[in-house]
Write an enzyme that holds these catalytic residues in place. Structure first.
Site, short mmCIF file in Angstrom:
data_model
loop_
_atom_site.label_atom_id
_atom_site.label_comp_id
_atom_site.label_asym_id
_atom_site.label_seq_id
_atom_site.Cartn_x
_atom_site.Cartn_y
_atom_site.Cartn_z
N LYS A 48 24.98 -5.31 12.82
CA LYS A 48 24.31 -4.01 12.72
C LYS A 48 22.96 -4.17 12.04
O LYS A 48 22.67 -5.20 11.42
CB LYS A 48 25.19 -3.03 11.94
CG LYS A 48 25.39 -3.41 10.48
CD LYS A 48 26.21 -2.37 9.74
CE LYS A 48 26.38 -2.74 8.27
NZ LYS A 48 27.06 -1.70 7.50
N TYR A 283 -3.22 -0.42 -6.97
CA TYR A 283 -3.22 1.03 -7.18
C TYR A 283 -2.70 1.41 -8.56
O TYR A 283 -1.70 0.88 -9.03
CB TYR A 283 -2.37 1.73 -6.12
CG TYR A 283 -2.95 1.68 -4.74
CD1 TYR A 283 -4.23 2.16 -4.47
CD2 TYR A 283 -2.22 1.17 -3.68
CE1 TYR A 283 -4.77 2.13 -3.19
CE2 TYR A 283 -2.73 1.13 -2.39
CZ TYR A 283 -4.01 1.61 -2.15
OH TYR A 283 -4.53 1.58 -0.89
N MET A 331 0.95 -0.98 0.82
CA MET A 331 1.55 -0.92 2.16
C MET A 331 1.49 -2.26 2.89
O MET A 331 2.46 -2.64 3.56
CB MET A 331 0.86 0.16 3.00
CG MET A 331 1.46 0.32 4.39
SD MET A 331 0.64 1.60 5.36
CE MET A 331 1.15 3.08 4.47
#
Length: 394
Positions: A48, A283, A331
């Site tokens: 899975k 950041y 990101m």
């Protein structure tokens, strides 16, 4: 081109930003080690979530090459994709267990999937599809023995069993399995373990009195496969363990159980530069350089599956030395403080692997992120190419 070091571990290919290298020989070895622990039970290879991030189809094919004949998926779409890729019913039984109303029941029947049923609504929808297609179903009835998630509660179990038995007598289905799932098998001695085993025995006894004769009874997941031989019954479902990550790190490492991590994640340094002391990094400036230093830019971020919770904590290895994420994971990238070292741009950064080169492991990242290793390997995204090696099949 893929290179290899003296341990046989593949290295990051030239010109590649990042990759997850998947050692199918290690997967095969892990399956053999797990089968040694379950001499009286068959083994289900659970693929899975795209094979826990390792690739469902390549891992399923390697499992078949290793002699496994049961494949497990969560969703019917995962199971149907394996059938569409050419894994036929004569090669493997494929069980899928996470159904929602309106699911692809008819396709599942035509593709001869094994279907898990946890409630009357699902049985009703399945039987409607049986009547539409004329194809009898292979059903695994799932009992909720204490996890409180999917599965039929004890108070509803007699009605579900009786309804399934009537459908079986009518030739509409065959109950080939009865199963459940542990809540705390990764916590040795937890009182819920015996309570669930007792509840499972009660569920099985009722089904037998009702006239059901399943081919397989199964409750053991990876932790139970490793630690609870009394739970093995006829079939064990191995997920994380087959990928060589310990599901019980407090009890033992992969090596303690004869397992080898299958996935290695690496990237290439995109930039190396000097920063003065007192300079903010990434950041929010959650990391400030303590003095003049060098930093390296790693071109992986949370869009690739690197946990943002590993900010200022995640470990990497560069040129044989460990460094730590400096500041927030973004990101697409994160920074490491190199402490004055000056590796070349393009130098390989090992985020995690099997540890044979002294690199961090998925468990190290799990600890740094306050999570579990399941999440670390499973969340590696599609933007990271997989490179497969060591397959025993053509």
């Amino acid at each position: 081109m893929t290179t290899a070091n003296t341990t046989g571990t593949t290295m990051l290919a030239e010109g590649v930003r990042a990759e997850a290298a998947i050692d199918l020989a290690a997967l095969n070895s892990n399956l053999a080690a797990l089968r040694e622990r379950t001499p009286s039970a068959d083994l289900m290879a659970v693929v899975k979530a795209d094979g826990y991030g390792h690739g469902a189809l390549p891992c399923a094919l390697e499992a078949l090459a290793a002699g496994v004949r049961w494949i497990g998926t969560a969703t019917p779409d995962e199971a149907l994709a394996l059938r569409a890729a050419g894994i036929g019913p004569e090669q493997a039984r494929i069980l899928c267990w996470l159904w929602t109303p309106g699911g692809p029941w008819a396709r599942a029947l035509r593709d001869r999937l094994d279907i898990s049923i946890s409630g009357q609504w699902a049985l009703d929808e399945l039987l409607a599809a049986v009547r539409e297609t004329g194809v009898p179903a292979r059903v695994h009835l799932k009992a909720d023995t204490g996890l409180g998630r999917n599965g039929c509660q004890p108070r509803d179990w007699p009605d579900l069993v009786d309804a399934a038995r009537r459908a079986e007598a009518a030739g509409e289905l065959r109950v080939v399995g009865i199963w459940s799932h542990f809540a705390c098998a990764d916590e040795p001695g937890h009182p819920s373990i015996q309570a669930q085993l007792d509840a499972f025995a009660v569920a099985l006894a009722y089904a037998e009195r009702a006239g059901l004769r399943p081919e397989v009874r199964h409750i053991a997941n990876s932790p139970a496969t490793l630690l609870l031989p009394g739970s093995h019954y006829d079939l064990v479902r191995t997920g994380l363990a087959m990928y060589g990550v310990s599901p019980v790190p407090e009890v033992g490492t992969p090596a303690d159980f004869g397992l080898r991590p299958v996935m290695s994640l690496s990237a290439r340094l995109a930039l190396v530069k000097q920063l003065p002391g007192g300079h903010g990094v990434s950041y929010g400036h959650k990391y400030i350089t303590p003095g003049e230093t060098t930093v390296g830019l790693v071109p992986l971020g949370y869009a690739d599956g690197i946990p943002r919770h590993a900010s200022s904590a995640g470990p990497v290895q560069i040129a044989g030395k460990w460094y730590t994420v400096a500041g927030r994971v973004a990101m697409d990238q994160f920074v490491v403080d190199l402490g004055g070292d000056t590796p070349a741009v393009g130098e390989e950064v090992l985020l995690f692997g099997n540890g044979e080169r002294g690199e961090p492991t998925a468990e190290d990242w799990a600890r740094a992120s306050d999570t579990i290793a399941y999440e670390i390997v499973t969340r590696i995204g599609a933007r990271v190419p997989r490179r497969y090696f060591g397959a025993s099949h053509g």
